[in-house]
Design a protein around this motif. Structure first.
Motif, PDB file in Angstrom:
ATOM      1  N   ARG A  22       0.843  -1.204   0.000  1.00 22.80           N
ATOM      2  CA  ARG A  22       0.000   0.000   0.000  1.00 22.80           C
ATOM      3  C   ARG A  22       0.876   1.251   0.000  1.00 22.80           C
ATOM      4  N   SER A 239     -10.487   3.735  -3.987  1.00 21.04           N
ATOM      5  CA  SER A 239      -9.601   3.594  -2.835  1.00 21.04           C
ATOM      6  C   SER A 239     -10.038   4.454  -1.660  1.00 21.04           C
ATOM      7  N   SER A 266      -6.816  -0.950   1.159  1.00 23.65           N
ATOM      8  CA  SER A 266      -6.502   0.170   0.266  1.00 23.65           C
ATOM      9  C   SER A 266      -6.052   1.414   1.030  1.00 23.65           C
TER      10      SER A 266
END
Length: 336
Positions: A22, A239, A266
């Protein structure tokens, strides 16, 4: 160092990425732990304020913010506590504008808006791109029960921001038994004002032992309550932490469902407290004391290395260990 996965092979700085893949783009900076509200889901009944000398000064905030921007952070949100209680708030906002040439794209603020009316135009002119306003009820009685304050100054602040041409979004934490009856009235008020709204599930981030799972009004339950009165369509998820919906074919609604549907996979956010402690997750039990290291004389390269290591070691998040987090810092000092 060049073989470290946190760095490009040529030794140039790579984006801030954790071991779960991430990439971090957003940073929330708390300007103060102090708040003039006493929201039951956020603030201890008797808060212990941090000594003022322990809070980052404007130069320290700017230096740390610049370190993050240089490492790929392009959106910063100023939070609290209540940022309007910071005496040099406007000066802090103005100073942040120099970061735009280094990669900052957006500077935002989260506020309860109760003190913002006189400063709305000044803050917009100083460079705030958008405001998130906490508004958990429009009924004065319910609002007073939740915050121990009056709703009228908040509504005045929202109007002042709108008059100043500001981009405004409303956030509402929903707690069963406290303001779940406000879901539809608040939605309809926001629709009438033309202001986007996000409902937020009640998260276990308040005083230890206070949060109860049965006080959580889930995303599904909120949608069911709204569906009695309005047509709700599900939109494609991005996201963003909020699940997007469209109400009556025209109005954008979001629901942040950390408890029932965590969005950890996310997550692109980091948080810096008013003392400069870095929390890579809203639910992290411990932070990384960047402010302390800065005051001890650490140079930028050392601070950057500390940041990158902390981010790389960020765990999977709430989805991997749901439930209350035990730590000395509570939500009012953490930053929203």
């Amino acid at each position: 160092m060049k073989s470290d996965p946190m760095w490009h092979t040529l030794g140039t700085m790579s984006p801030l990425t954790d071991s779960h893949g991430r990439t971090k783009r957003k940073l929330r900076i708390s300007l103060t732990d102090r708040c003039n509200f006493r929201c039951t889901y956020c603030m201890p009944e008797h808060p212990d304020w941090l000594p003022r000398a322990s809070l980052l000064d404007r130069g320290e905030i700017l230096r740390l913010a610049g370190l993050f921007v240089d490492q790929g952070i392009d959106q910063i949100r100023l939070t609290g506590g209540e940022p309007l209680l910071r005496r040099d708030l406007v000066e802090c906002v103005s100073a942040m504008q120099g970061l735009r040439e280094r990669g900052l794209r957006r500077l935002s603020m989260t506020t309860n808006a109760s003190r913002i009316a006189p400063l709305a135009r000044t803050l917009v002119a100083a460079g705030i791109d958008d405001f998130n306003v906490s508004l958990d009820a429009v009924d004065p009685v319910v609002f007073r029960q939740l915050t121990k304050r009056e709703v009228a100054p908040v509504l005045d602040g929202i109007r002042a921001l709108a008059d100043a041409g500001a981009s405004v979004k409303l956030n509402a934490v929903v707690v069963r038994g406290d303001n779940d009856g406000e879901i539809v009235p608040l939605l309809e008020w926001a629709m009438a004002q033309g202001l986007p709204l996000r409902f937020i599930e009640y998260m276990p981030l308040d005083a230890p032992g206070h949060w109860r799972r049965d006080a959580v009004m889930s995303e599904a339950e909120m949608l069911a309550a709204i569906g009695v009165h309005h047509r709700v369509e599900t939109l494609a998820r991005s996201s963003d932490p909020a699940s997007p919906y469209q109400v009556d074919g025209r109005y954008p609604l979001g629901i942040i469902s950390t408890v029932s549907h965590p969005f950890c996979a996310s997550c692109d956010r980091l948080r810096l407290t008013a003392t400069g402690e870095l929390f890579t997750c809203l639910f992290s039990p411990v932070g990384t004391p960047l402010g302390t290291r800065l005051r001890e004389g650490a140079d930028d390269a050392t601070l950057e290395a500390i940041v990158r290591r902390a981010v790389w070691l960020k765990d999977a998040g709430y989805a991997s260990r749901p439930g209350p987090v035990e730590r000395p810092i509570t939500m009012h000092a953490m930053g929203g």
